[in-house]
Design an enzyme around this catalytic site. Sequence first.
Site, PDB file in Angstrom:
ATOM      1  N   GLU A  45     -13.461   3.705  -1.945  1.00 37.72           N
ATOM      2  CA  GLU A  45     -14.368   4.448  -2.811  1.00 37.72           C
ATOM      3  C   GLU A  45     -15.817   4.100  -2.467  1.00 37.72           C
ATOM      4  O   GLU A  45     -16.109   3.030  -1.922  1.00 37.72           O
ATOM      5  CB  GLU A  45     -14.070   4.079  -4.273  1.00 37.72           C
ATOM      6  N   ASN A 192      -9.423  12.830 -10.728  1.00 35.11           N
ATOM      7  CA  ASN A 192      -9.064  11.409 -10.771  1.00 35.11           C
ATOM      8  C   ASN A 192      -9.275  10.883 -12.186  1.00 35.11           C
ATOM      9  O   ASN A 192     -10.317  11.147 -12.796  1.00 35.11           O
ATOM     10  CB  ASN A 192      -9.937  10.605  -9.809  1.00 35.11           C
ATOM     11  N   GLU A 193      -8.301  10.163 -12.694  1.00 35.16           N
ATOM     12  CA  GLU A 193      -8.402   9.561 -14.032  1.00 35.16           C
ATOM     13  C   GLU A 193      -9.039  10.535 -15.020  1.00 35.16           C
ATOM     14  O   GLU A 193     -10.018  10.231 -15.707  1.00 35.16           O
ATOM     15  CB  GLU A 193      -9.166   8.235 -13.979  1.00 35.16           C
ATOM     16  N   TYR A 260      -3.332  -1.668 -13.101  1.00 34.39           N
ATOM     17  CA  TYR A 260      -3.935  -2.875 -12.536  1.00 34.39           C
ATOM     18  C   TYR A 260      -3.368  -4.119 -13.222  1.00 34.39           C
ATOM     19  O   TYR A 260      -3.103  -4.108 -14.428  1.00 34.39           O
ATOM     20  CB  TYR A 260      -5.455  -2.858 -12.720  1.00 34.39           C
ATOM     21  N   GLU A 317      -3.713   3.837  -7.430  1.00 30.78           N
ATOM     22  CA  GLU A 317      -4.591   2.694  -7.695  1.00 30.78           C
ATOM     23  C   GLU A 317      -3.740   1.583  -8.285  1.00 30.78           C
ATOM     24  O   GLU A 317      -3.132   1.759  -9.344  1.00 30.78           O
ATOM     25  CB  GLU A 317      -5.738   3.051  -8.644  1.00 30.78           C
ATOM     26  N   GLN A 366      -9.049  -2.295  -3.392  1.00 32.35           N
ATOM     27  CA  GLN A 366      -9.483  -1.340  -2.394  1.00 32.35           C
ATOM     28  C   GLN A 366      -9.570  -2.006  -1.031  1.00 32.35           C
ATOM     29  O   GLN A 366      -9.355  -3.199  -0.940  1.00 32.35           O
ATOM     30  CB  GLN A 366     -10.816  -0.738  -2.771  1.00 32.35           C
TER      31      GLN A 366
END
Length: 513
Positions: A45, A192-193, A260, A317, A366
């Site tokens: 990103e 995204n999200e 996460y 992610e 990432q």
Amino acid sequence: MKKLILSISLLCSIIFANAQTETLLSIKPAGDQIVSKHIYGHFSEHLGRCIYDGFWVDENSTIPNKGRIRLDVVEALKKIKVPNLRWPGGCFADEYHWRDGIGPRNQRPKMVNTNWGGVTEDNSFGTHEFLDLCKMLDCEPYIAGNVGSGTVEEMAKWVEYLNFDGVSPMTAIRKQNGMEKPWKVSFWGVGNESWGCGGNMTASYYSDLYRRYATYARDYPGAPLKRIASGANSDDYNWTETCMKNIGAGRMWGLTLHYYTIPTGKWNAKGSATKFDEEQYFTTMKNCLRMEEIVTKHSAIMDKYDPKKKVALIVDEWGIWTDVEPGTNPGFLYQQNSLRDALIAGTTLNIFNNHSDRVRMANLAQTINVLQALILTEKDKMILTPTYHVFDLYKVHMDAKYLPINFTSPDYTLGDKKIAALNVSASQDATGAVHISLVNLDPKNKISLNTDLGELKWKTVTGQILTSAKLTDVNTFTDANKVHNANFSGAKKSGNNLKVELPAQSVVVLELK
């Protein structure tokens, strides 16, 4: 006499407490299920030093580069056979307007990166640069389109710019910018999200919006799109239910999931990347293992609407998210990478492999200098993290046939709490070689394994191990190889069975031929 009996009793209890019982595994022959190479994808990103000062160097840099793309980074990623790379975000994707990143660089407008540090984005790294990078890496691009602040027309014209090989305004601009033939990009994220930074939408509103955007993201000749819907945050099962019901299996190639591992479980104080005790390590691994439950439950919902499993669950992610390193910009999300992170990587990849009937793509967050990075850079220096070495070990699973495994894990206990100490996945490649990846989360005790290979024929076993003396061990710019892969000799053949002594806090990959 009573004291002697008590002493003997105590001694016996210590001996039995420390005795290693043998864990039995059985591995069955392969069916049709494949461990997709795209499970081993990555994410880059416009955030902190991932692109700028990561992949992308200054115009006058003396660091070896090709068109400003850093060559030592490219070579390291080619070694682990990166299959796909997701870009430009993340949250950044829904404020990114692609036309700002094409044409002569000195004429590209600048913008403020409002999500990540409020820094100026000069748009010098745009569509052409990203696709040049993917070509150098020999990987497939995965582009996240702007739904949050963009328009249907904007996304439609980006697809046309990338994929159409006829006469049109967009192809004329592409050719003017130096690219005669289209790239034919397949993986295409529609937002995204969208439940959060991508627009704070409801699942119902997003699923309607997806259908509209996806309609105008066209399939051009020789370039069919794999349209990917913006899926759930962690255990938001309603989001998956709504998307599967309202969008339908025939309108999307994949549905995403973001999860996460937060060491403390608290977003406002996540915990240090390098300074943690066993209590926090235990909590971290417990949170990591939740991925199994989350993937299982989302998959079950998808099965209800898509029993033939046509729609991929894409965990684009994932990884550990800690507090940033002291003294660094909090908006840049720079964190160190320890042996603990390697155990998280190995565990998570085993979970994905074991769910490869539904999980067919994933992206670690990432690639460079951000979150659970594979690579850290400091000017002309570059180091490979413990997580990188796990991906190096696990690349043997890419596009191999999945081998079902059955076992009961021993417990890793801390006080009155316990989690599974062992996780495993296995596959068989095109040559017939069997690969078994084993992770022991217990920081104190080895695990003795006896594996029944059943009908699988093999003669020799070799292996590699990733471990270190402390869970907090990291690679640094002054000690770049403190945590690295080494040959493993703790496996042997016993008849057609495989016996393994799996050290504490280790990742091991075995090859049977």
